[in-house]
Design a protein around this motif. Structure first.
Motif, PDB file in Angstrom:
ATOM      1  N   LEU A 107       0.826  -1.208   0.000  1.00  0.00           N
ATOM      2  CA  LEU A 107       0.000   0.000   0.000  1.00  0.00           C
ATOM      3  C   LEU A 107       0.860   1.257   0.000  1.00  0.00           C
ATOM      4  O   LEU A 107       0.522   2.254  -0.649  1.00  0.00           O
ATOM      5  CB  LEU A 107      -0.915   0.013   1.230  1.00  0.00           C
ATOM      6  CG  LEU A 107      -2.313  -0.577   1.078  1.00  0.00           C
ATOM      7  CD1 LEU A 107      -3.108  -0.358   2.364  1.00  0.00           C
ATOM      8  CD2 LEU A 107      -3.058   0.027  -0.107  1.00  0.00           C
ATOM      9  N   ALA A 152       0.728   4.045  -2.885  1.00  0.00           N
ATOM     10  CA  ALA A 152       0.523   5.475  -2.633  1.00  0.00           C
ATOM     11  C   ALA A 152       1.539   6.312  -3.396  1.00  0.00           C
ATOM     12  O   ALA A 152       1.186   7.305  -4.048  1.00  0.00           O
ATOM     13  CB  ALA A 152       0.613   5.753  -1.130  1.00  0.00           C
ATOM     14  N   PHE A 192      -2.612   6.145   2.863  1.00  0.00           N
ATOM     15  CA  PHE A 192      -3.748   5.301   3.237  1.00  0.00           C
ATOM     16  C   PHE A 192      -3.788   4.989   4.728  1.00  0.00           C
ATOM     17  O   PHE A 192      -4.767   4.402   5.210  1.00  0.00           O
ATOM     18  CB  PHE A 192      -3.712   3.986   2.452  1.00  0.00           C
ATOM     19  CG  PHE A 192      -3.894   4.165   0.966  1.00  0.00           C
ATOM     20  CD1 PHE A 192      -5.118   4.537   0.444  1.00  0.00           C
ATOM     21  CD2 PHE A 192      -2.833   3.977   0.098  1.00  0.00           C
ATOM     22  CE1 PHE A 192      -5.294   4.712  -0.925  1.00  0.00           C
ATOM     23  CE2 PHE A 192      -2.989   4.147  -1.272  1.00  0.00           C
ATOM     24  CZ  PHE A 192      -4.219   4.520  -1.784  1.00  0.00           C
ATOM     25  N   TYR A 225      -6.537   2.941   7.653  1.00  0.00           N
ATOM     26  CA  TYR A 225      -6.346   1.577   8.162  1.00  0.00           C
ATOM     27  C   TYR A 225      -5.738   1.540   9.560  1.00  0.00           C
ATOM     28  O   TYR A 225      -5.938   0.572  10.298  1.00  0.00           O
ATOM     29  CB  TYR A 225      -5.549   0.699   7.194  1.00  0.00           C
ATOM     30  CG  TYR A 225      -4.097   1.059   6.964  1.00  0.00           C
ATOM     31  CD1 TYR A 225      -3.137   0.847   7.943  1.00  0.00           C
ATOM     32  CD2 TYR A 225      -3.680   1.579   5.747  1.00  0.00           C
ATOM     33  CE1 TYR A 225      -1.801   1.153   7.718  1.00  0.00           C
ATOM     34  CE2 TYR A 225      -2.346   1.890   5.503  1.00  0.00           C
ATOM     35  CZ  TYR A 225      -1.414   1.670   6.497  1.00  0.00           C
ATOM     36  OH  TYR A 225      -0.097   1.973   6.274  1.00  0.00           O
ATOM     37  N   PHE A 282      -8.353  -3.500   0.328  1.00  0.00           N
ATOM     38  CA  PHE A 282      -7.277  -2.757  -0.314  1.00  0.00           C
ATOM     39  C   PHE A 282      -6.513  -3.658  -1.277  1.00  0.00           C
ATOM     40  O   PHE A 282      -6.501  -3.445  -2.484  1.00  0.00           O
ATOM     41  CB  PHE A 282      -6.297  -2.231   0.741  1.00  0.00           C
ATOM     42  CG  PHE A 282      -6.669  -0.931   1.363  1.00  0.00           C
ATOM     43  CD1 PHE A 282      -6.995   0.176   0.594  1.00  0.00           C
ATOM     44  CD2 PHE A 282      -6.672  -0.795   2.743  1.00  0.00           C
ATOM     45  CE1 PHE A 282      -7.310   1.379   1.174  1.00  0.00           C
ATOM     46  CE2 PHE A 282      -6.985   0.405   3.333  1.00  0.00           C
ATOM     47  CZ  PHE A 282      -7.310   1.493   2.564  1.00  0.00           C
ATOM     48  N   LEU A 308      -9.400   0.390  -3.408  1.00  0.00           N
ATOM     49  CA  LEU A 308      -8.478   1.167  -4.237  1.00  0.00           C
ATOM     50  C   LEU A 308      -9.169   1.690  -5.490  1.00  0.00           C
ATOM     51  O   LEU A 308      -8.873   2.801  -5.961  1.00  0.00           O
ATOM     52  CB  LEU A 308      -7.254   0.338  -4.607  1.00  0.00           C
ATOM     53  CG  LEU A 308      -6.233   0.128  -3.494  1.00  0.00           C
ATOM     54  CD1 LEU A 308      -5.102  -0.771  -3.970  1.00  0.00           C
ATOM     55  CD2 LEU A 308      -5.672   1.453  -2.996  1.00  0.00           C
ATOM     56  N   ALA A 360     -11.054   4.677  -4.256  1.00  0.00           N
ATOM     57  CA  ALA A 360     -10.188   5.792  -3.870  1.00  0.00           C
ATOM     58  C   ALA A 360      -9.561   6.490  -5.069  1.00  0.00           C
ATOM     59  O   ALA A 360      -9.199   7.665  -4.981  1.00  0.00           O
ATOM     60  CB  ALA A 360      -9.100   5.301  -2.918  1.00  0.00           C
ATOM     61  N   ALA A 367      -9.466  -1.729   5.212  1.00  0.00           N
ATOM     62  CA  ALA A 367      -9.408  -0.538   6.053  1.00  0.00           C
ATOM     63  C   ALA A 367     -10.124  -0.787   7.380  1.00  0.00           C
ATOM     64  O   ALA A 367     -10.753  -1.828   7.590  1.00  0.00           O
ATOM     65  CB  ALA A 367     -10.038   0.639   5.324  1.00  0.00           C
ATOM     66  N   ILE A 371     -13.997   5.841   2.622  1.00  0.00           N
ATOM     67  CA  ILE A 371     -12.991   5.905   1.569  1.00  0.00           C
ATOM     68  C   ILE A 371     -13.104   7.219   0.807  1.00  0.00           C
ATOM     69  O   ILE A 371     -14.145   7.522   0.203  1.00  0.00           O
ATOM     70  CB  ILE A 371     -13.142   4.722   0.589  1.00  0.00           C
ATOM     71  CG1 ILE A 371     -13.033   3.401   1.343  1.00  0.00           C
ATOM     72  CG2 ILE A 371     -12.084   4.805  -0.514  1.00  0.00           C
ATOM     73  CD1 ILE A 371     -11.730   3.191   2.089  1.00  0.00           C
ATOM     74  N   ILE A 377      -8.978  10.143  -3.933  1.00  0.00           N
ATOM     75  CA  ILE A 377      -7.648  10.741  -3.905  1.00  0.00           C
ATOM     76  C   ILE A 377      -7.485  11.671  -5.107  1.00  0.00           C
ATOM     77  O   ILE A 377      -7.767  11.270  -6.246  1.00  0.00           O
ATOM     78  CB  ILE A 377      -6.567   9.640  -3.942  1.00  0.00           C
ATOM     79  CG1 ILE A 377      -6.603   8.835  -2.638  1.00  0.00           C
ATOM     80  CG2 ILE A 377      -5.182  10.235  -4.157  1.00  0.00           C
ATOM     81  CD1 ILE A 377      -5.663   7.656  -2.646  1.00  0.00           C
TER      82      ILE A 377
END
Length: 345
Positions: free
Chosen positions: A157, A161, A171, A175, A208, A247, A250, A280, A286, A289
C-alpha cells in the motif's frame, strides 16, 4: 506520464526488493508499478521477504486441518460465530448467490466482541476467532503468518501510494490502528466430488489488496477489461497481489479491481491456497484521492454492479459482503441486518 492499456496474456512479475533498494531503484520501481496498477490489477510478487520455511509450514498445516475428521472441523463451524469466523464446508459460501465449491477456515484480527448500535452495525464483525482443539499448532502458526502478510500488504500500500503521486502513508489514516486482516485457508475438492466447475464464482475483492499464496494446482483466472480470461498458475516463491474495490473507489477507477474466479480442479485432484485480504478500519470512509493530472486522465470511474453495490463506508461494505456470502450465519445471528442487502450505493 502517458497511461495506456496494454494487452495481457500473462500477469506481470514485480520484484518488491526494488522498493527497499537504493533511491534510484525505488523511484524506478514506483514508476513501473504505476503502469502495472492501471493495466492489470493483478501481479506476481517476488522479493517479499517471507521465509520459504513459513510458507511450507502454513501449507502443510492447512492440509492437516482439512484432513481432520469432519466432526473436528464442524466443532468450529462458522454458523456458531456471530463474527463470521470459522470453518465452512464446500458449498456453504456463495458468490452472486451461487455455491462456491471449496471448504475453508476464516480468521480475522484476533480480538474481543465490541458493542454495536444502529449507527455501528459493523462492530458485530469484531471478536474472537474459532480454533480447532484437535490441531493446537494451527493458531500460533496462522497468527504468525497473518502478521507477515499484513506487513506485505501495508508495504505494498505504501508503494501504491507513491505510485499514485501521494505521500507514502496516504492510506494509513483509513487503516491505522486496526486494519481488517481476513485470512482464509482453502481447499478445493476435485470435480468428481462437486459436480460443479465453480470453485469460486466471478467477483472482485472488497479490500485494499489481497495477498494470495497458491500451492501447486492451478485454477485462478482473471478477466481482462476486454472480457478475455487469462490463467494465473502457481509460481514457486511468489505471492499473487491484486487490488480490491477500496483502491478502485479511492482512485476513481485508475487502479483496477479485476474480476476473477477459481475453476474447480480436475477429478482426482485438489487445490490448496491461502488468501489474505487487507482492508481498512470498519469505521473509515474511503475518500477520492486527487491524482496528479498525468494520472487523472487514466481514471475510468468506478464500475457498478447492480447486483452487488459497493459503499464508501468500509464497515457497511464489508458487512454486506459477509451477509451475502454466508446466508446461514446471517439468518442465525443477524436477521435484522438482511435489509442491508437491498440497500443501494
Amino acid at each position: 506520464m502517458t497511461i495506456h492499456a496494454t494487452p495481457v496474456q500473462t500477469l506481470p512479475t514485480v520484484d518488491f526488493s526494488r522498493f527497499h533498494g537504493s533511491a534510484e531503484e525505488k523511484s524506478a520501481f514506483v514508476q513501473d508499478l504505476t503502469s502495472v496498477l492501471h493495466d492489470h490489477g493483478f501481479f506476481y510478487l517476488t522479493g517479499h521477504g517471507v521465509p520459504q520455511s513459513l510458507i511450507d509450514e502454513v501449507l502443510a498445516v492447512s492440509k492437516t486441518f482439512f484432513a481432520l475428521p469432519e466432526a473436528d472441523k464442524l466443532a468450529i463451524e462458522m454458523v456458531k460465530s456471530r463474527h463470521f469466523r470459522g470453518y465452512n464446508r464446500a458449498g456453504y459460501e456463495r458468490t452472486r448467490g451461487e455455491q462456491d465449491w471449496r471448504e475453508q477456515l476464516d480468521i480475522n484480527t484476533e480480538g474481543e466482541p465490541v458493542a454495536d448500535g444502529p449507527d455501528t452495525p459493523w462492530n458485530r464483525l469484531h471478536g474472537p476467532n474459532q480454533w480447532p482443539d484437535a490441531l493446537p499448532e494451527l493458531k500460533p502458526l496462522l497468527l504468525r503468518y497473518q502478521a507477515e502478510v499484513t506487513r506485505i500488504g501495508i508495504d505494498v500500500l505504501k508503494a501504491i501510494a507513491l505510485a499514485l503521486g501521494q505521500p507514502e502513508d496516504a492510506f494509513a489514516e483509513i487503516y491505522d490502528p486496526s486494519p481488517s486482516q481476513l485470512l482464509k485457508i482453502i481447499r478445493y475438492p476435485g470435480r468428481d466430488s462437486t459436480g460443479s466447475d465453480q470453485g469460486v464464482g466471478a467477483h472482485k475483492d472488497g479490500g485494499f489488496v489481497t495477498v494470495l499464496l497458491q500451492d501447486t494446482t492451478p485454477g485462478l483466472r482473471i478477466r481482462t477489461e476486454e472480457g478475455a480470461w487469462i490463467e494465473a498458475p502457481p509460481v514457486p516463491g511468489t505471492f499473487i497481489i491484486n487490488s480490491g474495490e477500496l483502491l478502485e473507489l479511492a482512485t476513481n477507477g485508475f487502479v483496477r479491481a479485476d474480476v476473477h474466479d477459481v475453476v474447480t480442479p480436475p477429478a482426482g485432484t485438489e487445490r490448496f491456497s491461502v488468501a489474505f485480504f487487507l482492508g481498512a478500519r470498519y469505521d473509515a470512509t474511503i475518500p477520492v484521492i486527487p491524482l496528479p493530472e498525468a494520472l487523472k486522465r487514466g481514471e475510468r470511474g468506478v464500475s457498478v454492479d447492480p447486483l452487488n453495490p459497493i459503499f464508501r463506508n468500509v464497515g457497511i461494505n464489508h458487512l454486506k459482503s459477509r451477509l451475502r456470502s454466508h446466508p446461514d450465519v446471517a439468518a442465525a445471528h443477524h436477521p435484522d441486518l438482511l435489509p442491508l442487502l437491498e440497500k443501494k450505493a
